[in-house]
Design a protein around this motif. Sequence first.
Motif, PDB file in Angstrom:
ATOM      1  N   GLY A 113       0.815  -1.226   0.000  1.00  0.00           N
ATOM      2  CA  GLY A 113       0.000   0.000   0.000  1.00  0.00           C
ATOM      3  C   GLY A 113       0.840   1.264   0.000  1.00  0.00           C
ATOM      4  N   HIS A 114       1.670   1.392  -1.014  1.00  0.00           N
ATOM      5  CA  HIS A 114       2.622   2.516  -1.117  1.00  0.00           C
ATOM      6  C   HIS A 114       1.984   3.660  -1.912  1.00  0.00           C
ATOM      7  CE1 HIS A 114       6.517   4.471  -1.581  1.00  0.00           C
ATOM      8  NE2 HIS A 114       6.402   4.452  -2.894  1.00  0.00           N
ATOM      9  N   GLY A 115       2.275   4.904  -1.502  1.00  0.00           N
ATOM     10  CA  GLY A 115       1.748   6.060  -2.240  1.00  0.00           C
ATOM     11  C   GLY A 115       0.268   6.271  -1.939  1.00  0.00           C
ATOM     12  N   ILE A 116      -0.468   6.740  -2.929  1.00  0.00           N
ATOM     13  CA  ILE A 116      -1.875   7.079  -2.743  1.00  0.00           C
ATOM     14  C   ILE A 116      -2.731   5.813  -2.765  1.00  0.00           C
ATOM     15  CG2 ILE A 116      -3.842   8.294  -3.784  1.00  0.00           C
ATOM     16  CD1 ILE A 116      -1.704  10.265  -4.956  1.00  0.00           C
ATOM     17  N   VAL A 117      -3.553   5.668  -1.739  1.00  0.00           N
ATOM     18  CA  VAL A 117      -4.506   4.553  -1.666  1.00  0.00           C
ATOM     19  C   VAL A 117      -5.829   5.164  -1.201  1.00  0.00           C
ATOM     20  CG1 VAL A 117      -4.956   2.236  -0.786  1.00  0.00           C
ATOM     21  CG2 VAL A 117      -2.607   3.085  -0.843  1.00  0.00           C
ATOM     22  N   MET A 118      -6.748   5.366  -2.126  1.00  0.00           N
ATOM     23  CA  MET A 118      -8.001   6.031  -1.758  1.00  0.00           C
ATOM     24  C   MET A 118      -9.208   5.267  -2.267  1.00  0.00           C
ATOM     25  SD  MET A 118      -7.285  10.090  -1.942  1.00  0.00           S
ATOM     26  CE  MET A 118      -5.876  10.795  -1.093  1.00  0.00           C
ATOM     27  N   GLY A 119     -10.329   5.434  -1.573  1.00  0.00           N
ATOM     28  CA  GLY A 119     -11.591   4.861  -2.041  1.00  0.00           C
ATOM     29  C   GLY A 119     -11.443   3.400  -2.419  1.00  0.00           C
ATOM     30  N   GLY A 120     -11.662   3.111  -3.696  1.00  0.00           N
ATOM     31  CA  GLY A 120     -11.585   1.733  -4.190  1.00  0.00           C
ATOM     32  C   GLY A 120     -10.240   1.077  -3.952  1.00  0.00           C
ATOM     33  N   PRO A 142     -12.453   9.935   0.801  1.00  0.00           N
ATOM     34  CA  PRO A 142     -12.971  11.308   0.690  1.00  0.00           C
ATOM     35  C   PRO A 142     -14.292  11.420  -0.093  1.00  0.00           C
ATOM     36  CG  PRO A 142     -11.255  10.941  -0.947  1.00  0.00           C
ATOM     37  CD  PRO A 142     -11.488   9.618  -0.256  1.00  0.00           C
ATOM     38  N   GLU A 143     -15.121  10.362  -0.043  1.00  0.00           N
ATOM     39  CA  GLU A 143     -16.318  10.322  -0.901  1.00  0.00           C
ATOM     40  C   GLU A 143     -17.321  11.436  -0.628  1.00  0.00           C
ATOM     41  OE1 GLU A 143     -14.392   6.441  -1.196  1.00  0.00           O
ATOM     42  OE2 GLU A 143     -14.880   7.737   0.482  1.00  0.00           O
ATOM     43  N   ILE A 144     -17.332  11.974   0.597  1.00  0.00           N
ATOM     44  CA  ILE A 144     -18.282  13.057   0.908  1.00  0.00           C
ATOM     45  C   ILE A 144     -18.072  14.251  -0.032  1.00  0.00           C
ATOM     46  CG2 ILE A 144     -16.793  14.111   2.708  1.00  0.00           C
ATOM     47  CD1 ILE A 144     -19.461  14.686   4.254  1.00  0.00           C
ATOM     48  N   THR A 145     -16.844  14.403  -0.530  1.00  0.00           N
ATOM     49  CA  THR A 145     -16.537  15.560  -1.397  1.00  0.00           C
ATOM     50  C   THR A 145     -17.082  15.388  -2.820  1.00  0.00           C
ATOM     51  OG1 THR A 145     -14.390  14.627  -2.025  1.00  0.00           O
ATOM     52  CG2 THR A 145     -14.425  16.096  -0.125  1.00  0.00           C
ATOM     53  N   ILE A 146     -17.515  14.143  -3.175  1.00  0.00           N
ATOM     54  CA  ILE A 146     -18.094  13.951  -4.516  1.00  0.00           C
ATOM     55  C   ILE A 146     -19.528  13.420  -4.456  1.00  0.00           C
ATOM     56  CG2 ILE A 146     -15.940  13.706  -5.829  1.00  0.00           C
ATOM     57  CD1 ILE A 146     -16.463  10.592  -5.700  1.00  0.00           C
ATOM     58  N   GLY A 147     -20.181  13.585  -3.316  1.00  0.00           N
ATOM     59  CA  GLY A 147     -21.583  13.177  -3.254  1.00  0.00           C
ATOM     60  C   GLY A 147     -21.782  11.681  -3.175  1.00  0.00           C
ATOM     61  N   LEU A 148     -20.764  10.972  -2.732  1.00  0.00           N
ATOM     62  CA  LEU A 148     -20.880   9.526  -2.550  1.00  0.00           C
ATOM     63  C   LEU A 148     -20.742   9.239  -1.043  1.00  0.00           C
ATOM     64  CD1 LEU A 148     -21.296   7.139  -4.532  1.00  0.00           C
ATOM     65  CD2 LEU A 148     -18.821   6.850  -4.619  1.00  0.00           C
ATOM     66  N   LEU A 171     -17.031  10.990   7.678  1.00  0.00           N
ATOM     67  CA  LEU A 171     -17.683  12.290   7.472  1.00  0.00           C
ATOM     68  C   LEU A 171     -16.714  13.414   7.096  1.00  0.00           C
ATOM     69  CD1 LEU A 171     -20.320  12.117  10.336  1.00  0.00           C
ATOM     70  CD2 LEU A 171     -20.821  12.371   7.895  1.00  0.00           C
ATOM     71  N   THR A 172     -15.432  13.212   7.308  1.00  0.00           N
ATOM     72  CA  THR A 172     -14.472  14.293   7.007  1.00  0.00           C
ATOM     73  C   THR A 172     -13.468  13.914   5.917  1.00  0.00           C
ATOM     74  OG1 THR A 172     -12.873  13.527   8.640  1.00  0.00           O
ATOM     75  CG2 THR A 172     -14.546  15.094   9.412  1.00  0.00           C
ATOM     76  N   GLY A 173     -13.434  12.632   5.532  1.00  0.00           N
ATOM     77  CA  GLY A 173     -12.449  12.205   4.525  1.00  0.00           C
ATOM     78  C   GLY A 173     -11.016  12.475   4.961  1.00  0.00           C
ATOM     79  N   ALA A 174     -10.771  12.493   6.274  1.00  0.00           N
ATOM     80  CA  ALA A 174      -9.440  12.851   6.794  1.00  0.00           C
ATOM     81  C   ALA A 174      -8.346  11.986   6.173  1.00  0.00           C
ATOM     82  CB  ALA A 174      -9.420  12.709   8.310  1.00  0.00           C
ATOM     83  N   ARG A 175      -7.210  12.618   5.872  1.00  0.00           N
ATOM     84  CA  ARG A 175      -6.072  11.914   5.267  1.00  0.00           C
ATOM     85  C   ARG A 175      -5.293  11.166   6.330  1.00  0.00           C
ATOM     86  NH1 ARG A 175      -5.776  14.151  -0.142  1.00  0.00           N
ATOM     87  NH2 ARG A 175      -7.994  14.576  -0.365  1.00  0.00           N
TER      88      ARG A 175
END
Length: 369
Positions: A113-120, A142-148, A171-175
């Motif tokens: 899990g190196h680098g960016i690992v988001m959502g899917g 971070p799905e709240i930011t795209i209506g998902l 609820l915040t999509g915190a990194r």
Amino acid sequence: MSLVLTEIKNKVGIITLNSEKTLNSLSLEMIEELKAVLEDWKTSGEVACIFLQGAGEKALCAGGDVRKLHDAIIEQQSIDGTKVPQQCFDFFSKEYQVDYLIHTYPKPVIVWGHGIVMGGGIGIMVGASHRIVTERSKLAMPEITIGLYPDVGGTWFLNKMPSAYGIYLGLTGARLDGADCKFLGLADYYISSSSKVALLDALDHAQWNGNNHQTVSAILENISKETTTPESQAQIHHSFIAQFEGANSLEAFREILMQHPDKDEWINTGIKSFETGSPSSAHIIFRQLKEGENVSLEEVFQSELNLSCQCCIHPDFAEGVRALLVDKDLSPKWQPATLPDITKEWVDSYFTPLWAHEEHPLKNLGKKD
């Protein structure tokens, strides 16, 4: 060009998500290729263990290719906006089948899990038996930011986190960085990215004698000893997060968040996503996680397929993707526009079943073939 590259070395099946330009984002084609490989290797005597990685150094997988889903929704709206676009249904149903397959895989699955690992990308990583993060891992839902909402099993893994971290992250999509992932149970090993060659070399020389999970664990324990896990920002904020344990409504959650006196950068970043994200998403995420606290993994993916398809016929998902990725004006016009505008009936409409129980497309998850 194949979207999924494979090779077998010393019974280690190496899978590489191969779309470096899109940060290895999951398209329907990539999901179908990945599913075929995993199914094939599940019973193959040639493969004792799986090592899954992303092409390049930037990302394991930055999520689903939501831009394609946006285009399918817009096209469907011109025909009949009350119907779920076929491409969206195919994408989500097959993605969740792959996620479930990884969760229940009989052989060890190592995910780099190196680098960016988001959502899917988290969906693919979180169910694996041996999950590795590095000093460059960046994870988020971070799905709240795209209506998902946090799908791909989010109902399951966010609810497994300590304290109120799950609801807060949803609820915040915190990194999160690698240290955060270790603390929150999203990863098992923190390893320096410079140790990858040594890890692959150790797998290349491993003796596969039947207890393969133990063999993999011993190799990873040994290599991870060389790297000290740094302090986790999420852990540092434990007393802040603990306040949300008693939040039994979205309004209560928001009040605690906004009233907190000692806001630093970590908290302010979360507030920004919550405040600018889709109000409908905020409501459905709160309900999703509260109702899904004691639900089986099979039921999680069944309920998420319904919710994801409902998002495709409600306005905010397509609008969120438009604002972020298509027109890039970063000014989504959410409908309804504010949290107080949202009625119980509106939230209920997202959770309305699209299929009778016995007709659910994922009704056979977990059932023996």
